[in-house]
Design a protein around this motif. Sequence first.
Motif, PDB file in Angstrom:
ATOM      1  N   GLU A  61      -2.864 -13.932 -13.904  1.00 54.72           N
ATOM      2  CA  GLU A  61      -2.441 -14.763 -12.779  1.00 54.72           C
ATOM      3  C   GLU A  61      -1.116 -14.340 -12.171  1.00 54.72           C
ATOM      4  OE1 GLU A  61      -1.794 -18.294 -10.297  1.00 54.72           O
ATOM      5  OE2 GLU A  61      -3.621 -17.496 -11.200  1.00 54.72           O
ATOM      6  N   ARG A  62      -0.135 -14.002 -13.008  1.00 54.89           N
ATOM      7  CA  ARG A  62       1.222 -13.784 -12.510  1.00 54.89           C
ATOM      8  C   ARG A  62       1.591 -12.302 -12.476  1.00 54.89           C
ATOM      9  NH1 ARG A  62       3.296 -18.088 -16.849  1.00 54.89           N
ATOM     10  NH2 ARG A  62       1.710 -16.876 -17.981  1.00 54.89           N
ATOM     11  N   LEU A  63       2.101 -11.876 -11.321  1.00 56.38           N
ATOM     12  CA  LEU A  63       2.611 -10.518 -11.153  1.00 56.38           C
ATOM     13  C   LEU A  63       4.125 -10.615 -11.009  1.00 56.38           C
ATOM     14  CD1 LEU A  63       0.054  -9.225  -8.490  1.00 56.38           C
ATOM     15  CD2 LEU A  63      -0.098  -9.007 -10.975  1.00 56.38           C
ATOM     16  N   VAL A  64       4.844  -9.885 -11.846  1.00 63.36           N
ATOM     17  CA  VAL A  64       6.300  -9.991 -11.901  1.00 63.36           C
ATOM     18  C   VAL A  64       6.921  -8.655 -11.528  1.00 63.36           C
ATOM     19  CG1 VAL A  64       8.287 -10.577 -13.347  1.00 63.36           C
ATOM     20  CG2 VAL A  64       6.073 -11.688 -13.745  1.00 63.36           C
ATOM     21  N   SER A  65       7.897  -8.686 -10.622  1.00 64.71           N
ATOM     22  CA  SER A  65       8.512  -7.453 -10.142  1.00 64.71           C
ATOM     23  C   SER A  65      10.028  -7.612 -10.065  1.00 64.71           C
ATOM     24  CB  SER A  65       7.947  -7.089  -8.766  1.00 64.71           C
ATOM     25  OG  SER A  65       8.483  -5.868  -8.312  1.00 64.71           O
ATOM     26  N   LEU A  66      10.749  -6.651 -10.636  1.00 69.46           N
ATOM     27  CA  LEU A  66      12.212  -6.620 -10.601  1.00 69.46           C
ATOM     28  C   LEU A  66      12.642  -5.536  -9.619  1.00 69.46           C
ATOM     29  CD1 LEU A  66      14.888  -7.665 -11.825  1.00 69.46           C
ATOM     30  CD2 LEU A  66      14.619  -5.935 -13.629  1.00 69.46           C
ATOM     31  N   ASN A  67      13.413  -5.915  -8.613  1.00 71.87           N
ATOM     32  CA  ASN A  67      13.799  -5.016  -7.522  1.00 71.87           C
ATOM     33  C   ASN A  67      15.213  -4.476  -7.770  1.00 71.87           C
ATOM     34  OD1 ASN A  67      13.250  -3.928  -4.773  1.00 71.87           O
ATOM     35  ND2 ASN A  67      15.046  -5.150  -4.251  1.00 71.87           N
ATOM     36  N   LEU A  68      15.337  -3.157  -7.952  1.00 72.47           N
ATOM     37  CA  LEU A  68      16.618  -2.556  -8.322  1.00 72.47           C
ATOM     38  C   LEU A  68      17.110  -1.547  -7.287  1.00 72.47           C
ATOM     39  CD1 LEU A  68      15.856  -1.855 -12.113  1.00 72.47           C
ATOM     40  CD2 LEU A  68      16.976  -3.871 -11.122  1.00 72.47           C
ATOM     41  N   LEU A  69      18.410  -1.373  -7.233  1.00 74.21           N
ATOM     42  CA  LEU A  69      19.160  -0.365  -6.477  1.00 74.21           C
ATOM     43  C   LEU A  69      19.321  -0.652  -4.990  1.00 74.21           C
ATOM     44  CD1 LEU A  69      18.144   3.056  -8.079  1.00 74.21           C
ATOM     45  CD2 LEU A  69      20.057   1.552  -8.645  1.00 74.21           C
ATOM     46  N   SER A  70      18.362  -1.295  -4.352  1.00 79.75           N
ATOM     47  CA  SER A  70      18.520  -1.620  -2.930  1.00 79.75           C
ATOM     48  C   SER A  70      17.583  -2.752  -2.543  1.00 79.75           C
ATOM     49  CB  SER A  70      18.247  -0.390  -2.047  1.00 79.75           C
ATOM     50  OG  SER A  70      16.901   0.024  -2.153  1.00 79.75           O
ATOM     51  N   LYS A  71      17.915  -3.403  -1.449  1.00 84.01           N
ATOM     52  CA  LYS A  71      17.066  -4.476  -0.931  1.00 84.01           C
ATOM     53  C   LYS A  71      15.819  -3.870  -0.290  1.00 84.01           C
ATOM     54  CE  LYS A  71      19.190  -4.512   3.656  1.00 84.01           C
ATOM     55  NZ  LYS A  71      19.896  -5.300   4.686  1.00 84.01           N
ATOM     56  N   THR A  72      14.783  -4.687  -0.134  1.00 83.11           N
ATOM     57  CA  THR A  72      13.595  -4.256   0.600  1.00 83.11           C
ATOM     58  C   THR A  72      12.854  -5.497   1.088  1.00 83.11           C
ATOM     59  OG1 THR A  72      11.699  -2.732   0.560  1.00 83.11           O
ATOM     60  CG2 THR A  72      11.973  -4.168  -1.336  1.00 83.11           C
ATOM     61  N   VAL A  73      11.672  -5.290   1.652  1.00 85.69           N
ATOM     62  CA  VAL A  73      10.837  -6.382   2.156  1.00 85.69           C
ATOM     63  C   VAL A  73       9.419  -6.190   1.641  1.00 85.69           C
ATOM     64  CG1 VAL A  73       9.854  -7.490   4.205  1.00 85.69           C
ATOM     65  CG2 VAL A  73      12.222  -6.665   4.247  1.00 85.69           C
ATOM     66  N   LEU A  74       8.857  -7.227   1.051  1.00 84.32           N
ATOM     67  CA  LEU A  74       7.455  -7.227   0.672  1.00 84.32           C
ATOM     68  C   LEU A  74       6.683  -7.865   1.817  1.00 84.32           C
ATOM     69  CD1 LEU A  74       5.704  -6.457  -1.857  1.00 84.32           C
ATOM     70  CD2 LEU A  74       5.654  -8.902  -2.362  1.00 84.32           C
ATOM     71  N   SER A  75       5.743  -7.132   2.391  1.00 86.81           N
ATOM     72  CA  SER A  75       4.998  -7.598   3.570  1.00 86.81           C
ATOM     73  C   SER A  75       3.644  -8.143   3.142  1.00 86.81           C
ATOM     74  CB  SER A  75       4.814  -6.443   4.563  1.00 86.81           C
ATOM     75  OG  SER A  75       6.071  -5.960   4.992  1.00 86.81           O
ATOM     76  N   MET A  76       3.380  -9.401   3.468  1.00 91.56           N
ATOM     77  CA  MET A  76       2.158 -10.087   3.069  1.00 91.56           C
ATOM     78  C   MET A  76       1.205 -10.195   4.258  1.00 91.56           C
ATOM     79  SD  MET A  76       3.177 -10.734  -0.055  1.00 91.56           S
ATOM     80  CE  MET A  76       1.969 -11.892  -0.710  1.00 91.56           C
ATOM     81  N   SER A  77      -0.064  -9.922   4.029  1.00 93.18           N
ATOM     82  CA  SER A  77      -1.066 -10.012   5.092  1.00 93.18           C
ATOM     83  C   SER A  77      -2.360 -10.571   4.512  1.00 93.18           C
ATOM     84  CB  SER A  77      -1.316  -8.638   5.728  1.00 93.18           C
ATOM     85  OG  SER A  77      -1.742  -7.694   4.755  1.00 93.18           O
TER      86      SER A  77
END
Length: 321
Positions: free
Chosen positions: A179-195
């Motif tokens: 059920e759960r997807l876990v993501s740790l974002n390192l070193l720089s910002k970004t954008v996750l685009s949902m469609s």
Amino acid sequence: MEEEDEEEAAAVSGGAGPGCGCKGIRSCLLCERPAQAAPPTQEDERFVYCPASGLAEGEERSRFAGWAFPFPGVFLAEEFVSEDEEAEMVELMDRDEWKPSQSGRKKQDYGPKVNFKKQRLKAGGFTGLPSFSKRIVAQMEACSVLGGFLPVEQCNLDYRPERGSAIDPHFDDWWLWGERLVSLNLLSKTVLSMSCDSEDSIQLFPTFSNENGGLTPPGPLTQTSPRENPGTRGSSCPLSPRFVPSKDVTVAIHLPRRSLLVLHGDARYKWKHAIHRRHIEQRRVCVTFRELSAEFSAGGRHEELGKELLEIALSFQGTPV
């Protein structure tokens, strides 16, 4: 959540270009011809996810300004790790080989060998999650949405602007991953685009600023059907709902540096996620953790195999496979 799919699993070093892992329709700046190097213009996201309200809010410059809709299934924790923890993790990752992957990324996998198309897997070569993840997994227990979360797989992905790193809209596998997807974002910002590819419509509601400066729904709306109100404000009431096709809606989830993101529920199963090139401005490292599906958990058809994989994973003695 940024999954290596079946096509990616077959990718080898030195694919379409030097140091490139692209196959099939995938490409990066290392393998594209000059005429291909400029990707098609991608439209900006029309909505932005607000962690405080849980709403997807229309962008000011878009035709959806002043409108919003609930966007459940997203949990975002900023500053989940410290700068020192981030630096230590990336330094340890960089001691191991980064293997070429699709679309200008590089990867390190800690997990069982999987054939998603044939729904087969084996533990061969899997020695567990890396030692430096033990502390991160322990920290996750403090997040209410991650109660009972036991990661069985970790995938590190390296994104760089000079390689044109990206990942196309996709769902992560449902047969093996839970059920759960876990993501740790390192070193720089970004954008996750949902469609969303659904044929359904999304009901929007107009918003107003509350005393804290945030956007909130105005309360009960006049109910009109999509046929009566196909994408315009209803004439019967200034607060009539507005309906838009799901395919016309994209949602940007802004991921600050060192933030932890969890996708579950609708955000996991109804909405595809992607990372576009334009949102990779500096090197970015993503650490994704996945849990087992019900089929491999207690009472599931493959419960015993699931227990074996978890025992290996949580030994935290792993090296990339």
